[in-house]
Structures are given as C-alpha cells and as structure tokens.
Design a protein around this motif. Sequence first.
Motif, PDB file in Angstrom:
ATOM      1  N   UNK A   1      42.945  61.048  52.803  1.00  0.00           N
ATOM      2  CA  UNK A   1      44.161  61.428  52.075  1.00  0.00           C
ATOM      3  C   UNK A   1      45.004  60.198  51.738  1.00  0.00           C
ATOM      4  N   UNK A   2      45.046  59.215  52.681  1.00  0.00           N
ATOM      5  CA  UNK A   2      45.913  58.028  52.526  1.00  0.00           C
ATOM      6  C   UNK A   2      45.420  57.089  51.416  1.00  0.00           C
ATOM      7  N   UNK A   3      44.112  56.913  51.318  1.00  0.00           N
ATOM      8  CA  UNK A   3      43.552  55.905  50.422  1.00  0.00           C
ATOM      9  C   UNK A   3      43.971  56.073  48.963  1.00  0.00           C
ATOM     10  N   UNK A   4      43.878  57.268  48.346  1.00  0.00           N
ATOM     11  CA  UNK A   4      44.310  57.357  46.936  1.00  0.00           C
ATOM     12  C   UNK A   4      45.804  57.114  46.752  1.00  0.00           C
ATOM     13  N   UNK A   5      46.605  57.561  47.701  1.00  0.00           N
ATOM     14  CA  UNK A   5      48.064  57.359  47.600  1.00  0.00           C
ATOM     15  C   UNK A   5      48.390  55.868  47.728  1.00  0.00           C
ATOM     16  N   UNK A   6      47.717  55.230  48.678  1.00  0.00           N
ATOM     17  CA  UNK A   6      47.978  53.800  48.913  1.00  0.00           C
ATOM     18  C   UNK A   6      47.593  52.978  47.691  1.00  0.00           C
ATOM     19  N   UNK A   7      46.458  53.282  47.087  1.00  0.00           N
ATOM     20  CA  UNK A   7      46.052  52.545  45.888  1.00  0.00           C
ATOM     21  C   UNK A   7      47.053  52.727  44.760  1.00  0.00           C
ATOM     22  N   UNK A   8      47.541  53.967  44.612  1.00  0.00           N
ATOM     23  CA  UNK A   8      48.513  54.273  43.562  1.00  0.00           C
ATOM     24  C   UNK A   8      49.801  53.478  43.770  1.00  0.00           C
ATOM     25  N   UNK A   9      50.259  53.424  45.023  1.00  0.00           N
ATOM     26  CA  UNK A   9      51.506  52.711  45.342  1.00  0.00           C
ATOM     27  C   UNK A   9      51.335  51.207  45.143  1.00  0.00           C
ATOM     28  N   UNK A  10      50.227  50.658  45.613  1.00  0.00           N
ATOM     29  CA  UNK A  10      50.038  49.210  45.523  1.00  0.00           C
ATOM     30  C   UNK A  10      49.679  48.748  44.116  1.00  0.00           C
ATOM     31  N   UNK A  11      49.194  49.632  43.275  1.00  0.00           N
ATOM     32  CA  UNK A  11      48.894  49.238  41.901  1.00  0.00           C
ATOM     33  C   UNK A  11      50.155  49.186  41.049  1.00  0.00           C
ATOM     34  N   UNK A  12      51.189  49.941  41.447  1.00  0.00           N
ATOM     35  CA  UNK A  12      52.448  49.913  40.696  1.00  0.00           C
ATOM     36  C   UNK A  12      53.197  48.619  41.003  1.00  0.00           C
ATOM     37  N   UNK A  13      53.809  48.069  39.994  1.00  0.00           N
ATOM     38  CA  UNK A  13      54.665  46.907  40.184  1.00  0.00           C
ATOM     39  C   UNK A  13      56.063  47.428  40.470  1.00  0.00           C
ATOM     40  N   UNK A  14      56.589  47.128  41.643  1.00  0.00           N
ATOM     41  CA  UNK A  14      57.924  47.607  41.985  1.00  0.00           C
ATOM     42  C   UNK A  14      58.978  46.820  41.235  1.00  0.00           C
ATOM     43  N   UNK A  15      59.955  47.556  40.751  1.00  0.00           N
ATOM     44  CA  UNK A  15      61.068  46.910  40.062  1.00  0.00           C
ATOM     45  C   UNK A  15      61.980  46.305  41.126  1.00  0.00           C
ATOM     46  N   UNK A  16      62.395  45.062  40.960  1.00  0.00           N
ATOM     47  CA  UNK A  16      63.284  44.463  41.961  1.00  0.00           C
ATOM     48  C   UNK A  16      64.617  45.200  42.006  1.00  0.00           C
ATOM     49  N   UNK A  17      65.103  45.390  43.217  1.00  0.00           N
ATOM     50  CA  UNK A  17      66.351  46.124  43.405  1.00  0.00           C
ATOM     51  C   UNK A  17      67.523  45.239  42.996  1.00  0.00           C
ATOM     52  N   UNK A  18      68.439  45.827  42.214  1.00  0.00           N
ATOM     53  CA  UNK A  18      69.634  45.105  41.794  1.00  0.00           C
ATOM     54  C   UNK A  18      70.849  45.856  42.303  1.00  0.00           C
ATOM     55  N   UNK A  19      71.534  45.270  43.269  1.00  0.00           N
ATOM     56  CA  UNK A  19      72.723  45.924  43.817  1.00  0.00           C
ATOM     57  C   UNK A  19      73.836  45.956  42.768  1.00  0.00           C
TER      58      UNK A  19
END
Length: 172
Positions: free
Chosen positions: A25-43
């Motif tokens: 169950x974890x593997x497809x979710x993990x791949x999806x999360x790590x393939x996305x480029x996270x937008x840097x947080x701007x306070x």
Amino acid sequence: MAARRQDLVPCTTCGRHFAHDVLLRHDPICRKVFNKKRKPFSSLEQRLRGTEITTVKKQPPQKKQPGKTSNWRQHHEDFINTIRSAKQVTKALKEGRPLPPPPPPSINPDYIQCPHCSRRFNEAAAQRHMKFCEEQAAHRAFAPKTTRQGLVSKHSHTCLILEADLPNCSSW
C-alpha cells in the motif's frame, strides 16, 4: 519482536522499513509523493493572504558596488608611527630635551582635495565642503583687503585715524 523485525522490507523510494503487506500500500503513495516537486513554503505569502496587500514587489538585489580596496595596512602603519612619535615627545618632555619634529602627515588616497583651500575630505564631505568653500572664496574675492587701510576704514567710528595721527590716537 525479533520475528517481526525480520519481516520488515525497506521501501525503494524513501528507505523506511515496512511489513510486506503494508509496503504494497505504501509504495505507490510514496512514489507519488516523491515524484512531486514540493513548492517552497513562503511565510510572507501566508501572512499576506486575506489582507488588502496581496502582492509585494521584490526589490532587485542591490548590486555590490566595486568595493574600495581596504588600506588597513597603511592605517595601521600610520597609527604605529603616531604612537612612536608620541612616545618620543613624552620622553623628550621628561628629560627636558627639545621636542622632536612632528611626523609628516599621511595623505589618505581616498580623500579628495578641495581646489579652493587645499584641505582633504572624504567623498560626501568633499561635495558639501566644496560648495561652501567656493561661495566663501567668492565672498573673499569681493571683500575689502585686511590691510592697514582696510582696518582704518573699519575702525573709523571710534576715532579718525590718519597716518600722521597714529601715535596721537589714544583709542587705537
């Protein structure tokens, strides 16, 4: 617990260890999360959200001015020479000898010389001073000369001075 540890399998994406059925169950979710480029947080954006100020213009980074080369070594040598000459003066005063000649003034190459009075200033002070000094030089050019004749006319309200009467004038 030792038996459970042996059943754990590492995730190929994040390296965390999971049981085999959980890893499926974890593997497809993990791949999806790590393939996305996270937008840097701007306070800043979060703080301004919901206010009237929606965008803030970023100022372009200030270009570093071609920095003046540091001449700390010259300043240090001038300081050491000043201390040495001050010690010589103190020693001469204690011993009652004549004072040694003062050290020659050091000329700072960063300073600008005023064309009117030949004094030296840093850039900001030189700009202010040169305007003032130029006005003063213009006033001096039109002012009466401070000669004996000019002094006589300045002090004529106290007593009338003529060259022949100079020894007789009591208020002079």
